[in-house]
Design a protein around this motif. Structure first.
Motif, PDB file in Angstrom:
ATOM      1  N   ILE A   1      41.887  45.229  25.595  1.00 49.04           N
ATOM      2  CA  ILE A   1      42.099  46.122  26.736  1.00 49.04           C
ATOM      3  C   ILE A   1      40.900  46.134  27.694  1.00 49.04           C
ATOM      4  CG2 ILE A   1      42.357  48.543  27.429  1.00 49.04           C
ATOM      5  CD1 ILE A   1      44.964  47.296  26.584  1.00 49.04           C
ATOM      6  N   PRO A   2      39.633  46.174  27.186  1.00 47.84           N
ATOM      7  CA  PRO A   2      38.489  46.174  28.126  1.00 47.84           C
ATOM      8  C   PRO A   2      38.490  44.965  29.066  1.00 47.84           C
ATOM      9  CG  PRO A   2      37.759  46.828  25.948  1.00 47.84           C
ATOM     10  CD  PRO A   2      39.178  46.363  25.787  1.00 47.84           C
ATOM     11  N   LYS A   3      38.828  43.794  28.568  1.00 46.75           N
ATOM     12  CA  LYS A   3      38.846  42.599  29.416  1.00 46.75           C
ATOM     13  C   LYS A   3      39.941  42.692  30.466  1.00 46.75           C
ATOM     14  CE  LYS A   3      38.634  37.552  29.145  1.00 46.75           C
ATOM     15  NZ  LYS A   3      38.586  36.386  28.241  1.00 46.75           N
ATOM     16  N   ILE A   4      41.094  43.250  30.085  1.00 40.23           N
ATOM     17  CA  ILE A   4      42.181  43.415  31.053  1.00 40.23           C
ATOM     18  C   ILE A   4      41.760  44.364  32.169  1.00 40.23           C
ATOM     19  CG2 ILE A   4      44.554  44.210  31.398  1.00 40.23           C
ATOM     20  CD1 ILE A   4      45.081  43.451  28.446  1.00 40.23           C
ATOM     21  N   ILE A   5      41.158  45.495  31.789  1.00 40.08           N
ATOM     22  CA  ILE A   5      40.739  46.477  32.789  1.00 40.08           C
ATOM     23  C   ILE A   5      39.677  45.898  33.707  1.00 40.08           C
ATOM     24  CG2 ILE A   5      39.587  48.703  33.118  1.00 40.08           C
ATOM     25  CD1 ILE A   5      40.964  49.683  30.571  1.00 40.08           C
ATOM     26  N   ARG A   6      38.680  45.205  33.134  1.00 43.57           N
ATOM     27  CA  ARG A   6      37.620  44.623  33.966  1.00 43.57           C
ATOM     28  C   ARG A   6      38.202  43.627  34.972  1.00 43.57           C
ATOM     29  NH1 ARG A   6      35.163  40.014  33.944  1.00 43.57           N
ATOM     30  NH2 ARG A   6      35.937  39.419  31.889  1.00 43.57           N
ATOM     31  N   THR A   7      39.139  42.788  34.517  1.00 39.16           N
ATOM     32  CA  THR A   7      39.760  41.809  35.406  1.00 39.16           C
ATOM     33  C   THR A   7      40.550  42.496  36.505  1.00 39.16           C
ATOM     34  OG1 THR A   7      39.914  40.231  33.578  1.00 39.16           O
ATOM     35  CG2 THR A   7      41.281  39.811  35.509  1.00 39.16           C
ATOM     36  N   MET A   8      41.285  43.552  36.149  1.00 39.19           N
ATOM     37  CA  MET A   8      42.039  44.302  37.159  1.00 39.19           C
ATOM     38  C   MET A   8      41.110  44.922  38.194  1.00 39.19           C
ATOM     39  SD  MET A   8      45.058  46.204  34.978  1.00 39.19           S
ATOM     40  CE  MET A   8      45.660  47.074  36.440  1.00 39.19           C
ATOM     41  N   GLU A   9      40.008  45.500  37.732  1.00 36.77           N
ATOM     42  CA  GLU A   9      39.080  46.146  38.668  1.00 36.77           C
ATOM     43  C   GLU A   9      38.430  45.138  39.609  1.00 36.77           C
ATOM     44  OE1 GLU A   9      36.401  48.404  36.240  1.00 36.77           O
ATOM     45  OE2 GLU A   9      37.749  50.153  36.187  1.00 36.77           O
ATOM     46  N   GLU A  10      38.199  43.918  39.112  1.00 41.43           N
ATOM     47  CA  GLU A  10      37.608  42.884  39.957  1.00 41.43           C
ATOM     48  C   GLU A  10      38.601  42.376  41.005  1.00 41.43           C
ATOM     49  OE1 GLU A  10      36.325  39.899  37.249  1.00 41.43           O
ATOM     50  OE2 GLU A  10      34.475  40.944  36.678  1.00 41.43           O
ATOM     51  N   LYS A  11      39.838  42.164  40.600  1.00 39.68           N
ATOM     52  CA  LYS A  11      40.829  41.567  41.490  1.00 39.68           C
ATOM     53  C   LYS A  11      41.637  42.587  42.275  1.00 39.68           C
ATOM     54  CE  LYS A  11      41.392  37.322  38.800  1.00 39.68           C
ATOM     55  NZ  LYS A  11      42.352  36.389  38.140  1.00 39.68           N
ATOM     56  N   HIS A  12      41.727  43.806  41.741  1.00 50.82           N
ATOM     57  CA  HIS A  12      42.536  44.850  42.390  1.00 50.82           C
ATOM     58  C   HIS A  12      41.749  46.164  42.405  1.00 50.82           C
ATOM     59  CE1 HIS A  12      46.032  42.133  41.979  1.00 50.82           C
ATOM     60  NE2 HIS A  12      45.550  41.883  40.772  1.00 50.82           N
ATOM     61  N   PRO A  13      40.666  46.231  43.175  1.00 50.05           N
ATOM     62  CA  PRO A  13      39.791  47.416  43.143  1.00 50.05           C
ATOM     63  C   PRO A  13      40.461  48.709  43.605  1.00 50.05           C
ATOM     64  CG  PRO A  13      39.203  45.948  44.953  1.00 50.05           C
ATOM     65  CD  PRO A  13      40.174  45.199  44.104  1.00 50.05           C
TER      66      PRO A  13
ATOM     67  N   GLY B   1      47.346  52.459  43.766  1.00 51.11           N
ATOM     68  CA  GLY B   1      48.274  52.726  42.676  1.00 51.11           C
ATOM     69  C   GLY B   1      47.537  53.152  41.433  1.00 51.11           C
ATOM     70  N   LYS B   2      48.307  53.648  40.465  1.00 55.08           N
ATOM     71  CA  LYS B   2      47.751  54.103  39.196  1.00 55.08           C
ATOM     72  C   LYS B   2      48.579  53.536  38.058  1.00 55.08           C
ATOM     73  CE  LYS B   2      46.398  58.609  41.128  1.00 55.08           C
ATOM     74  NZ  LYS B   2      46.581  60.088  41.008  1.00 55.08           N
ATOM     75  N   VAL B   3      47.916  53.221  36.956  1.00 57.83           N
ATOM     76  CA  VAL B   3      48.632  52.805  35.758  1.00 57.83           C
ATOM     77  C   VAL B   3      47.980  53.470  34.561  1.00 57.83           C
ATOM     78  CG1 VAL B   3      47.254  50.673  35.559  1.00 57.83           C
ATOM     79  CG2 VAL B   3      49.435  50.875  34.354  1.00 57.83           C
ATOM     80  N   HIS B   4      48.792  54.118  33.748  1.00 60.46           N
ATOM     81  CA  HIS B   4      48.319  54.805  32.532  1.00 60.46           C
ATOM     82  C   HIS B   4      48.741  53.955  31.341  1.00 60.46           C
ATOM     83  CE1 HIS B   4      48.012  58.881  30.185  1.00 60.46           C
ATOM     84  NE2 HIS B   4      47.291  57.901  29.643  1.00 60.46           N
TER      85      HIS B   4
ATOM     86  N   THR C   1      48.282  40.647  34.460  1.00 58.04           N
ATOM     87  CA  THR C   1      46.895  40.374  34.089  1.00 58.04           C
ATOM     88  C   THR C   1      46.772  40.134  32.598  1.00 58.04           C
ATOM     89  OG1 THR C   1      46.108  41.774  35.919  1.00 58.04           O
ATOM     90  CG2 THR C   1      44.527  41.246  34.177  1.00 58.04           C
ATOM     91  N   ALA C   2      47.408  40.991  31.809  1.00 55.92           N
ATOM     92  CA  ALA C   2      47.352  40.850  30.347  1.00 55.92           C
ATOM     93  C   ALA C   2      47.925  39.515  29.903  1.00 55.92           C
ATOM     94  CB  ALA C   2      48.088  42.009  29.684  1.00 55.92           C
ATOM     95  N   ARG C   3      49.058  39.137  30.458  1.00 48.79           N
ATOM     96  CA  ARG C   3      49.699  37.883  30.048  1.00 48.79           C
ATOM     97  C   ARG C   3      48.881  36.671  30.487  1.00 48.79           C
ATOM     98  NH1 ARG C   3      54.586  37.363  28.224  1.00 48.79           N
ATOM     99  NH2 ARG C   3      55.106  35.549  29.518  1.00 48.79           N
ATOM    100  N   THR C   4      48.285  36.747  31.661  1.00 51.02           N
ATOM    101  CA  THR C   4      47.450  35.644  32.128  1.00 51.02           C
ATOM    102  C   THR C   4      46.243  35.445  31.208  1.00 51.02           C
ATOM    103  OG1 THR C   4      48.092  36.010  34.431  1.00 51.02           O
ATOM    104  CG2 THR C   4      46.052  34.790  34.053  1.00 51.02           C
ATOM    105  N   LEU C   5      45.672  36.543  30.745  1.00 55.14           N
ATOM    106  CA  LEU C   5      44.470  36.465  29.926  1.00 55.14           C
ATOM    107  C   LEU C   5      44.764  36.087  28.477  1.00 55.14           C
ATOM    108  CD1 LEU C   5      42.539  39.628  31.195  1.00 55.14           C
ATOM    109  CD2 LEU C   5      41.899  37.233  31.584  1.00 55.14           C
TER     110      LEU C   5
END
Length: 292
Positions: free
Chosen positions: A107-119, A92-95, A282-286
């Motif tokens: 935003i960087p922390k959200i993206i890093r967490t997403m990439e780790e958990k949802h590669p 999937g993609k999200v813009h 992810t954002a809300r969890t963080l």
């Protein structure tokens, strides 16, 4: 009309250029021009016109068709996500659209967490002012945005609260006060920051039947801090908007404690993709309930 043609028109709107759109889609500029001409001929209307001052711009009908094309691509993405899920895969993609402070602070922390958990998810980020992010949401150029309320055009999920502070030169008399309220600021030169602060600050002053004495309006917090350092006025910002303070620049909390709301917004929560849902979760969890 096929998916490749729709992707081309949307890519031209994103890049503002036939050449750049072609590069991203592995097409030559002449091939892009021919494809656009064929699409316009098939539709029987002009979508894009050239402007010497502004370059490529979409016609009024072109802008409306763009929104439909983006919806089509979004629905096709959901089909791909469903098929991938059936096969045990996650794609999937999200813009994302966000204002500069959000891009810097969380935003960087959200993206890093997403990439780790949802590669398998692809993330794209566009940075702009709060007003630009809202306009991108209206035109569906982005899937999800970080905004400062109020705005009734979108479905909004609260993300965090950020406490307002008064930033001043260390020689300023207000720094000697233990508490600072809006009435203390009525005769002060205010350096007003854009990006969602204007409405709230004017409303705070209006509550006391006062009007802020705005000396300068600035786009970036670093500009305001430099002006404060030179004694040109004070600024009202938030704790999370500041990484560090220059020499001779200090702050006091605004009393009573006052907060700025930061929210996640989408055009329609019932119509988001799985990838957008992952970003929101992810954002809300963080960050939710971890405000100032």
């Amino acid at each position: 009309m096929n998916e490749s043609q729709i992707q081309l028109i949307v890519k031209i709107s994103e890049t503002g250029s036939f050449t750049k759109a072609g590069e991203e889609l592995h097409m030559t500029q002449p091939a892009v021009s021919r494809a656009v001409a064929a699409i316009e001929s098939e539709l029987g209307t002009k979508l894009i016109k050239r402007n010497r001052k502004n370059g490529l711009i979409f016609t009024d009908v072109g802008e409306r068709i763009l929104i439909i094309f983006r919806n089509v691509l979004s629905e096709l993405q959901k089909v791909d996500e469903l098929i991938a899920a059936e096969q045990g895969l996650e794609i999937g993609k999200v813009h994302i659209g966000a204002y500069p402070t959000a891009c810097t602070r969380f935003i960087p922390k959200i993206i890093r967490t997403m990439e780790e958990k949802h590669p398998g998810l692809e993330v794209k980020l566009s940075e702009g002012s709060v007003d630009q992010v809202k306009e991108w949401l209206r035109s569906k150029s982005i899937d999800v945005g970080i905004i400062i309320p109020p705005d009734k055009d979108f479905d909004v999920v609260p993300l965090m609260k950020d406490q307002l502070i008064i930033v001043m030169n260390s020689n300023h008399p207000l720094y000697q006060k233990e508490t600072i309220g809006i009435p203390d600021l009525q005769d002060e030169d205010i350096l007003l920051g854009r990006g969602g602060y204007e409405v709230q600050i004017h409303a705070l002053f209006k509550d006391f039947k006062l009007k802020p004495q705005v000396r300068f309006v600035v786009d970036h917090i670093d500009t305001a801090l430099s002006m404060v350092q030179e004694g040109l006025g004070i600024t009202i910002t938030t704790k999370k908007n500041i990484l560090s303070l220059p020499d001779q620049v200090v702050f006091r909390e605004l009393k009573p404690n006052t907060f700025r709301e930061i929210s996640i917004a989408v055009p329609d929560m019932k119509d988001i993709s799985k990838a957008t849902g992952v970003f929101i979760q992810t954002a809300r969890t963080l960050f939710t309930n971890k405000g100032a």
